[in-house]
Write an enzyme that holds these catalytic residues in place. Structure first.
Site, PDB file in Angstrom:
ATOM      1  N   PRO A   2       3.538  -0.419  -6.357  1.00 25.55           N
ATOM      2  CA  PRO A   2       3.925  -0.371  -4.958  1.00 25.55           C
ATOM      3  C   PRO A   2       5.247  -1.044  -4.678  1.00 25.55           C
ATOM      4  O   PRO A   2       5.471  -2.197  -5.016  1.00 25.55           O
ATOM      5  CB  PRO A   2       2.799  -1.150  -4.285  1.00 25.55           C
ATOM      6  N   GLU A   3       6.109  -0.307  -4.032  1.00 25.31           N
ATOM      7  CA  GLU A   3       7.306  -0.879  -3.440  1.00 25.31           C
ATOM      8  C   GLU A   3       7.065  -0.885  -1.933  1.00 25.31           C
ATOM      9  O   GLU A   3       5.961  -0.586  -1.477  1.00 25.31           O
ATOM     10  CB  GLU A   3       8.537  -0.072  -3.848  1.00 25.31           C
TER      11      GLU A   3
END
Length: 270
Positions: A2-3
Site C-alpha cells: 500500500p502506498e
DNA sequence: CTCTTAACCTGGACGC
DNA sequence: TGCGTCCAGGTTAAGA
C-alpha cells in the site's frame, strides 16, 4: 502493497462501517507484527466508540476517547469488514469486533505492518518526523526545491523519503517521474525549481487518479469490501521494463535505484 | 545531517 | 512434482 492511494481507499471503504461504532471486543491471534501489539489495544480499545478514521501518510488511525489505534499495512497487509462467521484464514492476525455485528479484520502475510497505540493528545514517534501530505497545502515545487538542495541521492529515492513527502512509494514515484519527464537517477540537489514544480504537480495528479480508481492491485491489495483497485491499467512504466515507452516507443529501461526496482524511459526522462 | 546497507517475513514465480 | 533462488507495493536500525 500500500502506498497513499491504497491506504486512502482503505480508509474510505472502512469509514461508513466503523465511524460511530463501539468496539465490543478485540481478538489478537498474533501479536508479533513489525512491533508487538501493545497491551492498550486489548485493554483500552474494547468499549470505546470510534469517533473517526483518519489517515496520516500510510498510517490509519482509529480515533477514540481513550486514544487511537495506529495501523500500518506494511507491504502485504489489508483491512476488511467481514461478517462474524467468516472463516479465519492464515495470517488473519487481528479482529476488532464492532457493535453492528461486523468484524474489522487485519490480514498481513509478511507481518511488516503494525498495530500500535497513540495516547490522547500525543503524536506517536512514528508520525513525528513525517513530511507534508502531498495532496494538502504545503507541498509544491518550491518546497521540493528547497528540501533537495545539497542532496546527492537519486531524485526517486528523495521522492520516496517519507521525511520529505509522505505517501509516495515505489509505484507512484516511478509514475510521477515519468509524467514529469525526469530521470529517476538524477541527483535530487541538481534539479531546477521549474522541474520540481512539474514533479510536484505530477505526483499530485498520479496519486489523485489512483485514489479515484481505488488504488493499484498487484497481488495483495484489496479494499475493505473486497474490491480490487483499477489503477494498474493506468500504469505507464511501473512493472513494464523492456516494454515500449507509451510516449516514444523506445524500450523502457530498468535498474535498481536505492535497492528498489525502477523503470523509466531513457529518452523521455532526463 | 546525509547516505548506504542489511534486516524484518511469507508466498508466488521461475529455472532446473 | 520438488527444490533452490529471486523478487515483491515499506520502513527502521546501524554504520560510514
Amino acid at each position: 502493497m500500500p502506498e497513499l492511494p491504497e491506504v486512502e481507499t482503505t480508509r474510505r471503504g472502512l469509514a461508513p462501517h466503523v465511524e460511530g461504532r463501539r468496539v465490543t471486543g478485540v481478538v489478537l491471534r498474533r501479536v508479533d507484527l513489525r512491533w508487538p501489539i501493545p497491551p492498550e489495544v486489548s485493554v483500552l480499545l474494547p468499549g470505546q466508540r470510534i469517533r473517526g478514521i483518519y489517515r496520516r501518510a500510510k498510517y490509519l488511525l482509529l480515533d477514540t476517547a481513550a486514544g487511537s489505534a495506529l495501523l500500518h499495512l506494511g507491504m502485504s497487509g489489508n483491512l476488511r469488514v467481514v461478517p462474524p462467521v467468516t472463516p479465519v484464514r492464515a495470517h488473519d492476525h487481528v479482529d476488532i469486533a464492532l457493535d453492528n455485528g461486523q468484524l474489522l479484520r487485519f490480514h498481513d502475510p509478511r507481518r511488516f505492518g503494525c498495530l500500535l497505540w497513540q495516547a490522547p493528545g500525543q503524536t506517536h514517534s512514528l508520525l513525528a518526523g513525517l513530511g507534508p501530505e502531498p495532496l494538502e497545502a504545503g507541498f509544491d515545487g518550491d518546497y521540493l526545491f528547497a528540501r533537495s538542495r545539497g542532496r546527492s541521492s537519486a531524485v526517486k529515492t528523495f521522492l520516496m523519503d517519507q521525511a520529505v513527502v509522505v505517501g509516495v512509494g515505489n509505484i507512484y514515484a516511478a509514475e510521477a517521474l515519468f509524467m514529469a519527464g525526469i530521470s529517476p537517477l538524477r541527483a535530487a540537489g541538481k534539479i531546477s525549481r521549474e522541474r520540481y514544480a512539474a514533479l510536484a504537480a505530477a505526483s499530485q495528479q498520479v496519486l489523485q487518479q489512483a485514489i479515484e480508481r481505488g488504488g493499484t492491485t498487484l497481488r495483495d491489495f484489496i479494499a475493505p469490501d473486497g474490491a480490487r483497485g483499477y489503477f494498474e491499467q493506468e500504469l505507464q512504466v511501473y512493472g513494464r521494463a523492456g516494454a515500449p515507452c507509451p510516449r516514444c516507443g523506445r524500450a523502457l529501461k530498468h535498474a535498481l535505484i536505492g535497492q528498489r526496482a525502477s523503470v523509466w524511459c531513457g529518452h523521455c526522462q532526463r
